[in-house]
Design an enzyme around this catalytic site. Structure first.
Site, PDB file in Angstrom:
ATOM      1  N   TYR A   1      11.535   9.693  13.271  1.00  0.00           N
ATOM      2  CA  TYR A   1      12.350   8.553  12.856  1.00  0.00           C
ATOM      3  C   TYR A   1      13.035   8.870  11.517  1.00  0.00           C
ATOM      4  O   TYR A   1      14.226   8.619  11.346  1.00  0.00           O
ATOM      5  CB  TYR A   1      11.478   7.301  12.746  1.00  0.00           C
ATOM      6  CG  TYR A   1      12.256   6.060  12.398  1.00  0.00           C
ATOM      7  CD1 TYR A   1      12.972   5.374  13.369  1.00  0.00           C
ATOM      8  CD2 TYR A   1      12.280   5.582  11.094  1.00  0.00           C
ATOM      9  CE1 TYR A   1      13.696   4.234  13.053  1.00  0.00           C
ATOM     10  CE2 TYR A   1      12.994   4.442  10.770  1.00  0.00           C
ATOM     11  CZ  TYR A   1      13.697   3.770  11.747  1.00  0.00           C
ATOM     12  OH  TYR A   1      14.410   2.647  11.429  1.00  0.00           O
TER      13      TYR A   1
ATOM     14  N   SER B   1      10.236  -1.428   2.769  1.00  0.00           N
ATOM     15  CA  SER B   1       9.309  -2.354   3.424  1.00  0.00           C
ATOM     16  C   SER B   1       9.848  -3.771   3.279  1.00  0.00           C
ATOM     17  O   SER B   1       9.516  -4.473   2.329  1.00  0.00           O
ATOM     18  CB  SER B   1       7.931  -2.238   2.786  1.00  0.00           C
ATOM     19  OG  SER B   1       7.494  -0.899   2.817  1.00  0.00           O
TER      20      SER B   1
ATOM     21  N   ARG C   1       1.059   0.352  -0.513  1.00  0.00           N
ATOM     22  CA  ARG C   1       2.233   1.234  -0.497  1.00  0.00           C
ATOM     23  C   ARG C   1       3.534   0.430  -0.609  1.00  0.00           C
ATOM     24  O   ARG C   1       4.527   0.913  -1.126  1.00  0.00           O
ATOM     25  CB  ARG C   1       2.237   2.105   0.751  1.00  0.00           C
ATOM     26  CG  ARG C   1       3.369   3.127   0.712  1.00  0.00           C
ATOM     27  CD  ARG C   1       3.236   4.161   1.795  1.00  0.00           C
ATOM     28  NE  ARG C   1       4.360   5.074   1.776  1.00  0.00           N
ATOM     29  CZ  ARG C   1       4.288   6.339   1.434  1.00  0.00           C
ATOM     30  NH1 ARG C   1       3.147   6.860   1.068  1.00  0.00           N
ATOM     31  NH2 ARG C   1       5.354   7.101   1.455  1.00  0.00           N
TER      32      ARG C   1
END
Length: 131
Positions: free
Chosen positions: A64, A93, A102
């Site tokens: 990806y 994110s 993270r």
């Protein structure tokens, strides 16, 4: 498993082909700028504590991420050769709020994301990506 988001063959074909179609349609119709979604997975193989910057080499963590590298290279090719310009937003994110540690390094707030998109869409045509 190498592919994170989809099957291997599909992952290596769909995103570059789709991006090419969008860029070609924009070029043929005089659209000056496109804003495809990028991904922090282009640099996802760096350790969590490593802070990446815009001049950092890509370091994808799977197919990806490799796809996103290819798609950004295609956008750069179009911008350099014939227009339209392409501004890839490496979204990271995208959540209402970080949900894991993270995310603290990759999370843009919804308000910031809207600001990024507005800035890209309203920037003058002379604004170019750095080499």
């Amino acid at each position: 498993m190498v592919a994170r988001r989809s099957g291997t063959a599909q992952a290596l074909q769909l995103a570059p082909r789709g991006t090419h179609n969008v860029l070609e349609a924009a070029r043929c119709n005089g659209i000056g700028r496109v804003v495809p979604a990028g991904s922090n997975l282009m640099t996802g193989f760096y350790p969590t504590q490593h802070l990446t910057g815009p001049q950092e080499p890509v370091h994808p963590d799977g197919l990806y991420g490799v796809n996103k590298v290819a798609v950004e290279a295609l956008g750069r090719l179009y911008a350099d050769k014939c227009g339209p310009s392409a501004a890839f937003l490496r979204i990271g994110s995208f959540e209402q709020a970080p949900t894991e540690p993270r995310h603290l390094a990759t999370w843009p707030s919804p308000r910031d994301t809207v600001g990024y998109v507005k800035a890209v869409l309203t920037a003058t045509a002379s604004i170019r990506a750095s080499p």
